[in-house]
Write an enzyme that holds these catalytic residues in place. Structure first.
Site, short mmCIF file in Angstrom:
data_model
loop_
_atom_site.label_atom_id
_atom_site.label_comp_id
_atom_site.label_asym_id
_atom_site.label_seq_id
_atom_site.Cartn_x
_atom_site.Cartn_y
_atom_site.Cartn_z
N SER A 196 58.21 -16.83 -30.27
CA SER A 196 57.63 -17.68 -31.31
C SER A 196 56.18 -18.06 -31.05
O SER A 196 55.44 -18.34 -31.98
CB SER A 196 58.46 -18.94 -31.47
OG SER A 196 58.47 -19.67 -30.27
N HIS A 224 63.48 -16.18 -35.02
CA HIS A 224 62.26 -15.92 -35.79
C HIS A 224 62.29 -14.55 -36.46
O HIS A 224 61.29 -14.11 -37.01
CB HIS A 224 61.01 -16.03 -34.90
CG HIS A 224 60.60 -17.44 -34.66
ND1 HIS A 224 59.88 -18.18 -35.57
CD2 HIS A 224 60.84 -18.27 -33.61
CE1 HIS A 224 59.68 -19.40 -35.09
NE2 HIS A 224 60.26 -19.47 -33.91
N LYS A 255 65.43 -21.62 -40.35
CA LYS A 255 64.09 -21.04 -40.54
C LYS A 255 64.11 -20.23 -41.84
O LYS A 255 64.15 -20.82 -42.91
CB LYS A 255 63.70 -20.23 -39.30
CG LYS A 255 63.48 -21.14 -38.09
CD LYS A 255 62.91 -20.45 -36.88
CE LYS A 255 62.49 -21.48 -35.83
NZ LYS A 255 63.30 -21.43 -34.63
C1 LIG Z 1 63.73 -22.45 -33.62
C2 LIG Z 1 64.45 -21.78 -32.53
C3 LIG Z 1 65.65 -22.26 -32.04
C4 LIG Z 1 66.24 -23.57 -32.52
O1 LIG Z 1 66.73 -23.45 -33.81
P1 LIG Z 1 67.38 -24.73 -34.49
O2 LIG Z 1 68.41 -24.17 -35.39
O3 LIG Z 1 66.28 -25.43 -35.21
O4 LIG Z 1 67.96 -25.55 -33.40
C5 LIG Z 1 66.31 -21.54 -31.06
N1 LIG Z 1 65.80 -20.40 -30.58
C6 LIG Z 1 64.62 -19.90 -31.01
C7 LIG Z 1 64.11 -18.62 -30.45
C8 LIG Z 1 63.92 -20.58 -31.99
O5 LIG Z 1 62.75 -20.10 -32.39
#
Ligand SMILES: *Cc1c(COP(=O)(O)O)cnc(C)c1O
Length: 408
Positions: A196, A224, A255
């Site tokens: 990310s 992502h 996301k």
């Molecule tokens: C955003 C993210 C998470 C956390 O996701 P949530 O559902 O908001 O807890 C976990 N792993 C990665 C790689 C992320 O980018």
């Protein structure tokens, strides 16, 4: 700027010495220019958001990659879900907190990602935190990329397996860790599908090949990439034409897939059933609210019916990257809608971000400890919600502020 008056800190109901120490540490962050200030969005997540503090801004920092947060079909899914199932579960799943809609969503996720089964959590954070400890013991080894997400790092801390952290995306280092753990019962390799902070895609074919050679379990956190990569948004495996070739996938519903709360682990039926039995973030906390499950279902339906969203995201990303380079910026190269520009010192990245906000562009600067010292950056994220006009507005502001601060 003084964050707290001494009289207020000392006058608090909280233990005075403790409260003073915490306030002083925050003041230190403020003085180093690394203190985060929360900004408040008034309305839906989208290409343009109204900030309480800065007014209307083009949004270049959400994970709303295919723009589903404000799609009427998805919002309606949540609304109908709330009307049908009420506000929430009021129970953990193995007592009376599992709804038919949870099963439907899990079947749908498994179908979407071409795995046998899936299990949802309130977040991908919880999916990762509850993944390793149940499946691995001190007889096993966990081999993890150095730049994996914080939730993976925390999940690993809770697990008794022998730990090996390999240099970011370095296949020689990964192979070395696999060689050194051949006496272990199970070797599990963990990587983000898309990193990310860099926007890089993990070299999945090479990792798969090593996992095959050393009989290891390949696990990918595709948070992502789900909804983002591949022609139809099925993520990193689709990007590489590797459907069904990842042993375990974790990802988020927070996301690209509508942006609500929720995450999941998708794998074989036995692995998923095992997590139902033993995963602590499954057993001792509530499931995702049924209305969120309804919204996530609507988001997956929408994406399947509208693969052109993924194409638009790609076209927008190409346009933005190309123009950013033409302006003289040097973003980290890559094929994802995450476009980071390294600035250097944390305070400089924060200043750039702040001046962009003044120019009507919402971009956030990241510094240590989120990224290594000296590699502070602003991270631009492109969305299918953007029209060219939005991207042009953002580029014009980047041009002005970039010149003013001597970045370009
Ligand atoms: C955003 C993210 C998470 C956390 O996701 P949530 O559902 O908001 O807890 C976990 N792993 C990665 C790689 C992320 O980018």
């Amino acid at each position: 700027m003084v964050l707290y008056e001494e009289a207020d800190v000392a006058g608090s109901a909280v233990n005075a010495a403790f409260n003073r120490r915490i306030a002083a540490e925050l003041q230190g962050m403020q003085e180093q220019g690394v203190y985060k200030t929360l900004l408040h969005i008034m309305g839906m997540q989208g290409a343009v958001v109204e900030l309480e503090e800065f007014g209307e801004t083009v949004n270049l920092c959400s994970n709303n990659y295919v723009g589903l947060c404000d799609v009427p079909e998805v919002v309606e899914g949540v609304r109908e879900g709330a009307a049908r199932y009420g506000a929430g579960t009021a129970s953990v799943r193995f007592i009376c907190g599992t709804w038919d809609i949870h099963r439907e969503l899990e079947d749908r996720i498994a179908d979407f990602l071409e795995t046998e089964a899936a299990i949802t959590y309130t977040s991908c954070w919880n999916a990762n935190e509850g993944l390793f400890a149940p499946l691995l013991t001190d007889e096993d080894a966990l081999i993890s990329d150095a730049l994996n997400h914080a939730s993976i790092i925390d999940g690993i801390r809770l697990c008794k397996a022998e730990r090996h952290i390999y240099k970011h995306m370095d296949m020689d280092a990964l192979e070395d860790a696999l060689k050194r753990t051949q006496d272990k019962r199970t070797r599990l390799v963990m990587t983000d599908g898309v990193f990310s902070m860099e926007g890089e895609i993990a070299p999945l074919p090479a990792i798969r090949e090593l996992c095959d050679r050393y009989d290891a379990v390949l696990t990918v956190d595709d948070s992502h990439a789900t909804g983002v990569l591949g022609d139809t948004g099925r993520g990193t495996p689709e990007h590489f034409g590797m459907h069904g070739e990842v042993d375990i996938i974790t990802s988020t519903l927070g996301k690209a897939l509508g942006g609500m709360a929720g995450g999941f682990t998708a794998s074989s039926r036995p692995v998923v059933d095992y997590l139902v039995q033993r995963s602590r973030t499954q057993l001792f906390t509530n499931a995702m609210p049924p209305h969120s499950a309804c919204g996530a279902l609507a988001a997956i339906d929408y994406l399947e019916a509208h693969p052109e969203r993924v194409q638009k995201l790609r076209a927008n990303t190409d346009y933005f990257r190309r123009n950013l380079v033409d302006l003289g910026f040097e973003p980290i190269e890559g094929d994802t809608p995450i476009v980071p520009v390294i600035i250097g010192e944390t305070a400089a990245a924060m200043k750039l971000s702040r001046e962009l906000l003044d120019e009507g562009v919402f971009v956030i600067g990241f510094g240590f400890p989120v990224v290594p010292r000296g590699e502070a950056r602003i991270r631009c994220q492109v969305s299918a919600a953007h029209e060219i006009e939005h991207l042009d507005r953002a580029l014009a502001a980047l041009d002005v502020v970039g010149r003013r601060l001597g970045v370009i």
